[in-house]
Structure formats: C-alpha cells, structure tokens
Write a protein that holds these residues in place. Structure first.
Motif, PDB file in Angstrom:
ATOM      1  N   PRO A 311      -9.685   8.745  -8.105  1.00  0.00           N
ATOM      2  CA  PRO A 311      -8.444   9.154  -7.441  1.00  0.00           C
ATOM      3  C   PRO A 311      -7.805   7.999  -6.665  1.00  0.00           C
ATOM      4  CG  PRO A 311     -10.313   9.920  -6.166  1.00  0.00           C
ATOM      5  CD  PRO A 311     -10.882   9.238  -7.394  1.00  0.00           C
ATOM      6  N   THR A 312      -7.083   7.156  -7.365  1.00  0.00           N
ATOM      7  CA  THR A 312      -6.433   6.031  -6.721  1.00  0.00           C
ATOM      8  C   THR A 312      -5.021   5.879  -7.280  1.00  0.00           C
ATOM      9  OG1 THR A 312      -6.568   3.642  -6.328  1.00  0.00           O
ATOM     10  CG2 THR A 312      -7.461   4.442  -8.395  1.00  0.00           C
ATOM     11  N   SER A 313      -4.075   5.589  -6.403  1.00  0.00           N
ATOM     12  CA  SER A 313      -2.669   5.499  -6.804  1.00  0.00           C
ATOM     13  C   SER A 313      -1.953   4.565  -5.856  1.00  0.00           C
ATOM     14  CB  SER A 313      -2.021   6.884  -6.757  1.00  0.00           C
ATOM     15  OG  SER A 313      -0.615   6.790  -6.789  1.00  0.00           O
ATOM     16  N   CYS A 314      -1.468   3.455  -6.376  1.00  0.00           N
ATOM     17  CA  CYS A 314      -0.779   2.471  -5.535  1.00  0.00           C
ATOM     18  C   CYS A 314       0.454   3.071  -4.874  1.00  0.00           C
ATOM     19  CB  CYS A 314      -0.366   1.264  -6.374  1.00  0.00           C
ATOM     20  SG  CYS A 314      -1.732   0.392  -7.163  1.00  0.00           S
ATOM     21  N   HIS A 315       1.295   3.735  -5.653  1.00  0.00           N
ATOM     22  CA  HIS A 315       2.543   4.269  -5.127  1.00  0.00           C
ATOM     23  C   HIS A 315       2.280   5.325  -4.063  1.00  0.00           C
ATOM     24  CE1 HIS A 315       6.948   4.893  -5.656  1.00  0.00           C
ATOM     25  NE2 HIS A 315       6.666   6.104  -5.231  1.00  0.00           N
ATOM     26  N   SER A 316       1.320   6.215  -4.308  1.00  0.00           N
ATOM     27  CA  SER A 316       1.048   7.289  -3.359  1.00  0.00           C
ATOM     28  C   SER A 316       0.455   6.763  -2.057  1.00  0.00           C
ATOM     29  CB  SER A 316       0.096   8.311  -3.988  1.00  0.00           C
ATOM     30  OG  SER A 316       0.651   8.840  -5.172  1.00  0.00           O
ATOM     31  N   CYS A 317      -0.460   5.818  -2.162  1.00  0.00           N
ATOM     32  CA  CYS A 317      -1.049   5.231  -0.953  1.00  0.00           C
ATOM     33  C   CYS A 317       0.020   4.519  -0.128  1.00  0.00           C
ATOM     34  CB  CYS A 317      -2.165   4.273  -1.338  1.00  0.00           C
ATOM     35  SG  CYS A 317      -2.871   3.360   0.071  1.00  0.00           S
ATOM     36  N   HIS A 318       0.784   3.656  -0.773  1.00  0.00           N
ATOM     37  CA  HIS A 318       1.794   2.890  -0.041  1.00  0.00           C
ATOM     38  C   HIS A 318       2.955   3.763   0.420  1.00  0.00           C
ATOM     39  CE1 HIS A 318       0.554  -1.409  -0.457  1.00  0.00           C
ATOM     40  NE2 HIS A 318      -0.239  -0.859  -1.365  1.00  0.00           N
ATOM     41  N   GLY A 319       3.151   4.893  -0.250  1.00  0.00           N
ATOM     42  CA  GLY A 319       4.198   5.801   0.181  1.00  0.00           C
ATOM     43  C   GLY A 319       3.967   6.348   1.573  1.00  0.00           C
ATOM     44  N   GLN A 320       2.721   6.363   2.034  1.00  0.00           N
ATOM     45  CA  GLN A 320       2.402   6.855   3.373  1.00  0.00           C
ATOM     46  C   GLN A 320       2.664   5.824   4.472  1.00  0.00           C
ATOM     47  OE1 GLN A 320      -1.793   7.795   2.672  1.00  0.00           O
ATOM     48  NE2 GLN A 320      -1.311   9.962   2.913  1.00  0.00           N
ATOM     49  N   ALA A 321       2.907   4.580   4.108  1.00  0.00           N
ATOM     50  CA  ALA A 321       3.045   3.513   5.103  1.00  0.00           C
ATOM     51  C   ALA A 321       4.184   3.844   6.065  1.00  0.00           C
ATOM     52  CB  ALA A 321       3.309   2.183   4.404  1.00  0.00           C
ATOM     53  N   SER A 322       3.834   4.036   7.327  1.00  0.00           N
ATOM     54  CA  SER A 322       4.827   4.487   8.306  1.00  0.00           C
ATOM     55  C   SER A 322       4.245   4.397   9.708  1.00  0.00           C
ATOM     56  CB  SER A 322       5.242   5.939   8.020  1.00  0.00           C
ATOM     57  OG  SER A 322       4.109   6.800   8.057  1.00  0.00           O
ATOM     58  N   GLY A 323       5.110   4.555  10.691  1.00  0.00           N
ATOM     59  CA  GLY A 323       4.685   4.565  12.089  1.00  0.00           C
ATOM     60  C   GLY A 323       5.685   5.330  12.928  1.00  0.00           C
ATOM     61  N   ASN A 334      -2.277   7.300   9.556  1.00  0.00           N
ATOM     62  CA  ASN A 334      -3.571   6.993   8.957  1.00  0.00           C
ATOM     63  C   ASN A 334      -4.148   8.254   8.346  1.00  0.00           C
ATOM     64  OD1 ASN A 334      -5.915   5.750   8.165  1.00  0.00           O
ATOM     65  ND2 ASN A 334      -6.818   5.652  10.198  1.00  0.00           N
ATOM     66  N   ALA A 335      -4.215   8.291   7.027  1.00  0.00           N
ATOM     67  CA  ALA A 335      -4.783   9.435   6.318  1.00  0.00           C
ATOM     68  C   ALA A 335      -5.414   8.933   5.034  1.00  0.00           C
ATOM     69  CB  ALA A 335      -3.699  10.473   6.017  1.00  0.00           C
ATOM     70  N   PRO A 336      -6.392   9.675   4.490  1.00  0.00           N
ATOM     71  CA  PRO A 336      -7.014   9.235   3.239  1.00  0.00           C
ATOM     72  C   PRO A 336      -5.982   9.022   2.149  1.00  0.00           C
ATOM     73  CG  PRO A 336      -8.266  11.023   4.209  1.00  0.00           C
ATOM     74  CD  PRO A 336      -7.014  10.899   5.021  1.00  0.00           C
ATOM     75  N   ALA A 337      -6.187   7.989   1.351  1.00  0.00           N
ATOM     76  CA  ALA A 337      -5.236   7.642   0.291  1.00  0.00           C
ATOM     77  C   ALA A 337      -5.123   8.791  -0.709  1.00  0.00           C
ATOM     78  CB  ALA A 337      -5.693   6.376  -0.404  1.00  0.00           C
ATOM     79  N   PRO A 338      -3.908   9.265  -0.976  1.00  0.00           N
ATOM     80  CA  PRO A 338      -3.703  10.373  -1.904  1.00  0.00           C
ATOM     81  C   PRO A 338      -3.368   9.889  -3.311  1.00  0.00           C
ATOM     82  CG  PRO A 338      -1.674   9.928  -0.768  1.00  0.00           C
ATOM     83  CD  PRO A 338      -2.677   8.878  -0.306  1.00  0.00           C
ATOM     84  N   VAL A 339      -3.207  10.821  -4.221  1.00  0.00           N
ATOM     85  CA  VAL A 339      -2.663  10.558  -5.542  1.00  0.00           C
ATOM     86  C   VAL A 339      -1.567  11.578  -5.806  1.00  0.00           C
ATOM     87  CG1 VAL A 339      -4.758   9.520  -6.494  1.00  0.00           C
ATOM     88  CG2 VAL A 339      -4.449  11.991  -6.623  1.00  0.00           C
ATOM     89  N   GLY A 340      -0.584  11.195  -6.610  1.00  0.00           N
ATOM     90  CA  GLY A 340       0.517  12.086  -6.888  1.00  0.00           C
ATOM     91  C   GLY A 340       1.473  12.203  -5.713  1.00  0.00           C
ATOM     92  N   PRO A 341       2.436  13.146  -5.779  1.00  0.00           N
ATOM     93  CA  PRO A 341       3.396  13.325  -4.681  1.00  0.00           C
ATOM     94  C   PRO A 341       2.686  13.661  -3.375  1.00  0.00           C
ATOM     95  CG  PRO A 341       4.118  14.491  -6.655  1.00  0.00           C
ATOM     96  CD  PRO A 341       2.722  14.021  -6.923  1.00  0.00           C
ATOM     97  N   LEU A 342       3.230  13.175  -2.260  1.00  0.00           N
ATOM     98  CA  LEU A 342       2.646  13.453  -0.962  1.00  0.00           C
ATOM     99  C   LEU A 342       2.931  14.904  -0.576  1.00  0.00           C
ATOM    100  CD1 LEU A 342       3.662  10.213   0.983  1.00  0.00           C
ATOM    101  CD2 LEU A 342       1.637  10.639  -0.419  1.00  0.00           C
TER     102      LEU A 342
END
Length: 365
Positions: A311-323, A334-342
């Motif tokens: 379960p690894t996805s570059c787009h989904s992980c980086h899509g969470q980048a925020s503050g 900070n949350a576990p790296a997801p896959v697919g749409p957030l």
C-alpha cells in the motif's frame, strides 16, 4: 542512437531509428534543454498514455543524471542541487551550486520511518542505519521556496497568513529523493563508499488544483527508479498499477541518446509512474520504491516475494502535505501514508493549508 537526420545520406539510419524509437519522437537535444523548456515541449507526455508517461519518466531520469563537473570530480546534476540542509537551515547563505562541496552523499534520516514503528527497517536491503536518504531540488523549486520565504516555519506562517496566498510551485520544479546504502552493490552508481539503490523523481507539469486534497487533476508527475540488482525487485513490481510501458530497447535508446551507454545508469529500471490519486480504471493507484518505501510492504519486514500487498502511493502521500498556522509557526499534518483518494482521517482537518504536494516544507525550522 540519434533520431535526427543530419543529411540525406542517412536514410537507412533513419529507418532503423523509426523501428526502435519510443511512442513519441524527441528532439536531438532533449536532455540538455532547460527544465522549463523541457516541460513546455514534452510535459504533455506526463499526462498522456501509459507509454508516453513511461517515456517522460525515462527522459527525466536521463536529464537529472546528466554529468556535471564539480572540482575534479563528476556528478549527476541532481547531486549538486540544493539539499534539504541547504534549503531549510536558518541563516544559511543563499545556495550557490558552483560552491557546493561534495565528497560523498549528503545523507539524512529516512523521514518516512518517523511515522511508523521504530522496529521497521528497509525490507530485504541492508538495515538502517547503513542506509540514508538524500533530498535535492532544482533551481526552479529552490528559488520559489527562498523567494517566497518558505524556508522557515515562521516564513510559511507569514506567507499563508495572507488569505490571498497559496503555495504553488512553478511548472518545471523538480524534487528528488535518493536512497544510498553503504558499500558496493552490483551495477549501482557509486559515490564515496555508497551505492545508489533508489531514486524518486517528482516534476511539476501542470498548475496546482484549487483543492489538492480532493481534486484529482494532474499537477505533479511521479516516477521512481531502482538498480536492477535490488533483491526481489520483480516481486514488488507486480503490485504497481502503471509499470514501465517501454521495452528495454526503447528505454536504452533514450539513455544512449543522452550519453549513458556503458555507464552504471544503464543498470536502473523504472518502477512506473503516477499523476493522480485514481482514475477510471483504478480506484487505487500504487507506485513505490522498495528502497524508499519497502517497509510499507504487508506483512511488514519481509521480502517482497512474501508480500500480499504493497500500500504505497506517491500522489496520495504527498497530497496530505499541509500545515496549520500556530502562533508564529506551523503545525504539520501527520497521518499514515494512504493510497487512493484521501478520505476520513487521511484528509487534513479544516484550517490546514496545502503545501502543494511538497512534504519537504515540513522540515523548515
């Protein structure tokens, strides 16, 4: 092999080139174009067919690894770009690639491991800490960060404190993440006693969506490469949604064009590409690198041959980048790296501002 015809006497050569060239023909100097010109001419490949995306991936790999002299030594150009340390260390003088001193990889802790059990290791490779990652960015990305003062937490908070501001990297920005292991590994590019076993590449090819947390529109393009001697690589690649669609001959043609014939870079393979959370054919798109995300394999800490999923996805992980602004600084999501749409707790809460898929901004001090 060159695709351009230099004279009318090259007709036979031209026919041979037609038989071996990738899906879309390329100019004779594509590897030496500026990053902005390259995206202008070839960025459409990044949002095209799987074969066109694979072509763009290999072209990008060849471009970032173009050889550059520094002192008496030769390096890939990405090695002489600004690192996280060069970018996010307060009071560091403005980065000047011509003054960068490099005798070995500028290793950093493997950031992803902070989010998971300290007992996890890089599956099937040499255990941490005999490995380390290195993140660099091209001048387009670096200059945007510095000119917008996003290199400190206070700078990010000040910038985002203006309601009219949003973080949006320019087209042509490139971020790299390399994984080095100590010692010599068969076929790998080596530097200072370390072997390059994995290389992530992310390239900005389209404007940032209005809401990158949920908008599936393409903006950044991801691809990732590994040296072909990595253990059980083929076992891991079977999980990837959009693997390399070029034949070995087609990718080798591009690499030979760019001057890599007979070099260790001919020993690397592409794991594939990603540019969206999901598409009409796949609700979840998987893309990963066994050296950089090997610890995400399931069951954990086993060789890829024993994985049941990855379960690894570059787009989904980086899509969470925020503050979110907190006083004079930022609290980073900070949350576990997801896959697919957030969705659910994978989505940053209300008030969190997107970092345009660039997790490196969370390292600002």
């Amino acid at each position: 092999m060159k695709l351009a015809i230099k004279s009318s006497g090259c007709f036979l050569f031209f026919l041979l080139a037609l038989a071996t060239r990738p899906a879309t023909s390329v100019a004779a100097d594509w590897w030496s174009l500026s990053d902005s010109d390259f995206i202008t001419q070839y960025g459409n490949l990044a949002t095209g067919t799987q074969k066109e995306q694979s072509q763009f991936a290999w072209m990008t790999f060849a471009r970032v690894n173009q050889r550059v002299m520094s002192g008496t030594n030769q390096f890939s150009q990405w090695e002489l770009w600004s690192s996280d340390h060069d970018t996010f260390t307060p009071d560091t003088p403005r980065f000047d690639a011509a003054k960068k001193i490099r005798t070995r990889p500028h290793l950093e802790p493997i950031q992803q491991l902070r989010m998971f059990s300290p007992h996890m290791r890089l599956a099937h490779v040499r255990p941490f800490p005999q490995a380390g990652q290195e993140v660099t960015r091209n001048s387009t990305s670096y200059n945007y960060i510095m000119n917008t003062k996003l290199n400190t937490q206070q700078g990010i908070a000040t910038y985002l404190g203006n309601p009219g501001n949003r973080i949006e990297f320019p087209i042509g920005a490139i971020e790299t993440k390399a994984l080095w292991v100590s010692g010599a590994q068969a076929g790998a590019y080596q530097e200072g006693g370390f072997s390059l076993t994995g290389l992530h590449l992310m390239v900005k090819v389209k404007p940032t969506p209005s809401n990158p947390f949920t908008d599936n529109s393409p903006s950044w393009f991801w691809t990732t490469f590994e040296v072909n001697s990595n253990q059980d690589l083929a076992a891991a690649q079977k999980f990837i949604t959009y693997g390399d669609a070029l034949t070995p001959g087609e990718s080798q043609t591009l690499m030979n064009q760019a001057g890599f014939g007979g070099t260790p870079f001919m020993n690397y393979v592409s794991n594939g590409t990603q540019i969206q959370y999901s598409d009409a054919n796949h609700a979840t798109i998987i893309l990963g690198n066994t050296q950089i995300e090997g610890f995400l394999g399931t069951p954990p800490n086993l060789d890829p041959a024993k994985w049941t999923k990855w379960p690894t996805s570059c787009h989904s992980c980086h899509g969470q980048a925020s503050g979110v602004i907190s006083g004079t600084g930022m609290n980073v999501f900070n949350a576990p790296a997801p896959v697919g749409p957030l969705m659910g707790n994978e989505l940053p809460p209300a008030g969190y501002r997107p970092y345009d898929f660039v997790w490196a901004l969370s390292l600002a001090q």
